[in-house]
Write a protein that holds these residues in place. Sequence first.
Motif, PDB file in Angstrom:
ATOM      1  N   ARG B  17      38.535  38.216  52.043  1.00  6.31           N
ATOM      2  CA  ARG B  17      39.711  38.288  52.908  1.00  6.31           C
ATOM      3  C   ARG B  17      40.198  36.895  53.238  1.00  6.31           C
ATOM      4  NH1 ARG B  17      37.047  42.747  56.886  1.00  6.31           N
ATOM      5  NH2 ARG B  17      36.948  44.382  55.322  1.00  6.31           N
ATOM      6  N   THR B  18      41.328  36.541  52.726  1.00  5.63           N
ATOM      7  CA  THR B  18      41.926  35.261  53.091  1.00  5.63           C
ATOM      8  C   THR B  18      43.054  35.560  54.072  1.00  5.63           C
ATOM      9  OG1 THR B  18      43.320  35.401  51.138  1.00  5.63           O
ATOM     10  CG2 THR B  18      41.324  34.119  50.941  1.00  5.63           C
ATOM     11  N   TYR B  24      40.187  42.223  45.976  1.00  2.00           N
ATOM     12  CA  TYR B  24      39.190  43.272  45.749  1.00  2.00           C
ATOM     13  C   TYR B  24      38.350  42.856  44.562  1.00  2.00           C
ATOM     14  CZ  TYR B  24      42.136  45.791  48.993  1.00  2.00           C
ATOM     15  OH  TYR B  24      42.843  46.144  50.102  1.00  2.00           O
ATOM     16  N   ALA B  25      37.237  42.183  44.833  1.00  2.00           N
ATOM     17  CA  ALA B  25      36.460  41.562  43.759  1.00  2.00           C
ATOM     18  C   ALA B  25      35.530  42.556  43.076  1.00  2.00           C
ATOM     19  CB  ALA B  25      35.677  40.383  44.303  1.00  2.00           C
ATOM     20  N   GLY B  46      36.915  36.270  36.418  1.00  2.00           N
ATOM     21  CA  GLY B  46      37.522  36.947  37.566  1.00  2.00           C
ATOM     22  C   GLY B  46      37.197  38.427  37.653  1.00  2.00           C
ATOM     23  N   ALA B  47      36.344  38.921  36.734  1.00  2.00           N
ATOM     24  CA  ALA B  47      36.028  40.347  36.746  1.00  2.00           C
ATOM     25  C   ALA B  47      35.154  40.736  37.932  1.00  2.00           C
ATOM     26  CB  ALA B  47      35.337  40.737  35.437  1.00  2.00           C
ATOM     27  N   GLY B  48      34.506  39.743  38.554  1.00  2.00           N
ATOM     28  CA  GLY B  48      33.657  40.029  39.704  1.00  2.00           C
ATOM     29  C   GLY B  48      32.171  39.966  39.393  1.00  2.00           C
ATOM     30  N   PRO B 279      43.835  40.704  41.390  1.00  2.00           N
ATOM     31  CA  PRO B 279      42.796  41.384  42.183  1.00  2.00           C
ATOM     32  C   PRO B 279      43.230  41.687  43.615  1.00  2.00           C
ATOM     33  CG  PRO B 279      42.239  39.083  41.878  1.00  2.00           C
ATOM     34  CD  PRO B 279      43.459  39.330  41.044  1.00  2.00           C
ATOM     35  N   THR B 280      44.359  41.116  44.038  1.00  2.00           N
ATOM     36  CA  THR B 280      44.826  41.453  45.389  1.00  2.00           C
ATOM     37  C   THR B 280      45.698  42.704  45.347  1.00  2.00           C
ATOM     38  OG1 THR B 280      46.816  40.098  45.151  1.00  2.00           O
ATOM     39  CG2 THR B 280      44.875  39.033  46.068  1.00  2.00           C
TER      40      THR B 280
END
Lengths: 312, 334
Positions: B17-18, B24-25, B46-48, B279-280
């Motif tokens: 959360r920025t 959503y990682a 960036g896939a998590g 991802p957001t």
Amino acid sequence: MHKFILRRLAMLIPVILGVSFIVFSIMDLTPGDPVEMYLGDNYTDEAHASMTKELGLDKPFIVRYLSFIGNAIQGDFGISYSTHQRVLDEILARFPNTLVLAIAALFFAILAGIILGTISAAKQNSIFDSTSTFAALIGVSMPNFWFGLMLIIIFAAGLGWFPSSEFSGVKSLVLPAIALGTNSLAIITRMTRSSLLETIRQDYVRTARAKGLKEYKVIIKHALRNAMIPIITISGLQFGFLISGAVVIETVFSWPGIGRLLVEAIQLKDTPIVLSLVVIKATMFTVINLGTDIMYAFFDPRIRAQYKAKGA
Amino acid sequence: MTDRKLLEIRNLNVEYRTDDEIVYAVNSLDLSLNSGESLGLVGETGAGKSTTALSILQLVADPPGKTTSGEILFEGEDLLKAKKDFLRHIRGNKISMIFQDPMTSLNPVYSVGDQIAEVIYLHEKCSKSEAQQKAAEMLETVGIPKERYDEYPHQFSGGMKQRVVIAMSIACSPQLILADEPTTALDVTIQAQVLELMNDLKVKFNTSLLLITHDLGVVAQVCDRVAIMYAGEIVEIGTVEEVFENPKHPYTVGLFRSIPQLDEKVDRLKPIKGQMPDPTNLPSGCKFHPRCPHAIEACTKIQPAMTNVKGTHIVKCFIHEGKFESTELMEEVK
Ligand SMILES: Nc1ncnc2c1ncn2[C@@H]1O[C@H](COP(=O)(O)OP(=O)(O)OP(=O)(O)O)[C@@H](O)[C@H]1O
Ligand SMILES: [Mg+2]
């Protein structure tokens, strides 16, 4: 390392020569007659002339400068124009007081500053953090003579825990050290906080956590140790500042240090005292710088390696 | 090799959360690992993947990271609910992690030997000098002469730092090692040595391994099973043979097509079209549908379920759910 220290100490010689030359010139160029200072209000012209000769003030500038240096090397810093005492005695009577006060103030500032800054950073944005930020702001902007007076009013006059002005033992050191160190405390607290916030985010801190270390160990052993360099830098600067003698604090607490001595000597055009004090300060600054650099090496092996490479 | 589950992740959700957005990682991730087994976790940048590994040890930076739901069972204990003391007992001792970047993972102000000794002293009931002794042995194990115990990270090359990190992670003979791209920072020869080393350890100590990588070749060399991750989800999982010989999910198929093959003459590599979703702002339905050559209307609206296609081979795609273009699915869309 020894070579490094020796080389740095050798640098003191040009520093002292340069600084003393500049101060000597300034004292010479500013108006005012030291002989008048020396003789007081009533004197004859002959007395003035002979005293001028005795003090060597009839000689050309460069000769006077060189003879000052020559005598100083032999430990003779001359006679004060105003008190007629040996300069060395005057200074030896006062400088240790300044040194003791400065060390006490610095010790207080570093110890409390690192503790407060560390808690602030570890609990970023907590109530503790914002309170300490606010307090630091006050600490930096508060005039220290006022703070000193408040301390005297509350803890000396009111509660009677500490003596207010009589100069005796450790107890009389507490209030002036706090009054003098509070500015530095605020600065060191802020520096510790910001430097630590930087290192806390580093990967090696996560590595330390991944080992299963307790959080306080992660912070102190891994993050704080890496955050020390800017804290040392700022502490060194603060020490230089504290050791210059704090005229105001010395006045408020009737502390017999060199701060007041220097101001008075400048007003009275007491060149021997001024020169000697400035030389002492320049020496102290150089030694503090050296101490700062040695501390860097103690905390950071990369800097240690650099010194070794240069020293060899 | 027993079939007991050493690690079981159920419905894990992690987000960052920025100030003005939420990344959503990791989304509803399920994963399990038997003891002695090694699982490759593969996916684009960036896939998590790192987030998944970090959340197992609760090392996701908080803020901004938050585990919003799920369970991470290690030997049956939920690490997400575990007390701090228990977690510290697990960290570095039962589960250790090799971080993605060896250059920054070591503390610059302590000698490499002492950094290894620290974790040994912490978890094994031994004296400081015994810990140092063992740390020196660990250095030898990873091929660094123990004479270099007192040297600092800046005196080591990247490959050697990575070995130090590996030595640190195996020092307490953990049951599970989370290796986050342990070889990406290394050149090819060192890469091979490090993989060899990890293989040896696996055999010697029956250690389980979660190996995160972009590199399917590395997976083939080291792993028993492989999980393909896309946009915070596992889209396909199975044994290395199952997935490599018979990739099912369109994303996996695309991945294999995008790597050069020596034994086939290919005119051009065929990278997967399009980009990882933001991802957001993840797409609805199947997260791969904007890039999927087979996508139908249902894919844009409904999430496919994990479906067992054969043996242990599981895929998250309607094509393999047997529902593709079925009237049942059409109904659901409406
Ligand atoms: N500290 C953070 N703050 C905000 N967003 C983050 C943070 N760390 C990761 N993310 C985001 O979370 C998502 C997943 O990141 P993660 O590092 O887990 O990916 P990855 O699969 O390991 O990628 P790579 O292969 O590049 O290492 C990414 O979109 C990333 O931008
Ligand atoms: Mg990663």
